[in-house]
Design an enzyme around this catalytic site. Sequence first.
Site, short mmCIF file in Angstrom:
data_model
loop_
_atom_site.label_atom_id
_atom_site.label_comp_id
_atom_site.label_asym_id
_atom_site.label_seq_id
_atom_site.Cartn_x
_atom_site.Cartn_y
_atom_site.Cartn_z
N CYS A 144 -33.03 86.89 9.67
CA CYS A 144 -31.83 87.47 10.26
C CYS A 144 -32.07 88.94 10.62
O CYS A 144 -32.85 89.23 11.53
CB CYS A 144 -30.64 87.28 9.32
N HIS A 173 -31.04 81.33 7.50
CA HIS A 173 -31.34 81.84 6.16
C HIS A 173 -31.92 80.76 5.23
O HIS A 173 -31.16 80.08 4.54
CB HIS A 173 -30.07 82.40 5.53
N GLU A 185 -33.33 81.23 2.43
CA GLU A 185 -33.06 81.62 1.04
C GLU A 185 -31.67 81.18 0.59
O GLU A 185 -31.38 81.16 -0.60
CB GLU A 185 -33.22 83.14 0.87
#
Length: 227
Positions: free
Chosen positions: A86, A194, A196
């Site tokens: 991002c 994302h 994560e």
Amino acid sequence: MKFAVIVFPGSNCDVDMFHAVKDELGENVDYVWHDADDLSEYDGILLPGGFSYGDYLRSGAIAHNSTVMNEVKKAAEAGKPILGVCNGFQILLESGLLPGAMLRNKNLKFICKPSVLQVENNETMFTSLYEQGEKVTVPVAHGEGNYYCDEETLKQLKENNQIVFTYSDNLNGSLSDIAGITNKEGNVLGMMPHPERAVDELLGSADGLKLFQSIVKHWRESHVVNA
């Protein structure tokens, strides 16, 4: 393997990245402030999402001038894995470690929702545990994630197999559905979604965990010491 999560003023996904590495991956990880001038002790560098320096000028435009980015560039030149997610991707673009630029989303609105990606290249250090063409669900959360580059750059990205992830549901208008790209050497990956935030089924998807596991797998295979 030891990771560094780079923290800029305005980073807000650094905790998510730290959790993914420490608690889900089980590897060593440190927060590293933006004024650090030595990353030599780290095997992998992670640039998290957020709004570094408030996204003034352009997203990532100020952060790429931080002291630590000189060290990130050295790590990239040394072949270490660099992952920018991002805002981290935007910083990699601004720093010239990856080609192209980010425009505002085509609907001019912030988008925060799960997105379906397709693995376009599973022969990188970031994607070896995925199947070619595999569909994965990874959330997006951005206002300027509309990837753009000129025709010659797009041609090179395709010829060099640098397009790693594409959107199956292109939410932001990105050129050629691009969601993630690597450098020519294949050790720097930038992606808007994302991973994560997709490392445990409790989060709605664990599809992002394979990305981090792929990094560790590559590192271990390249650091095997023959007895």
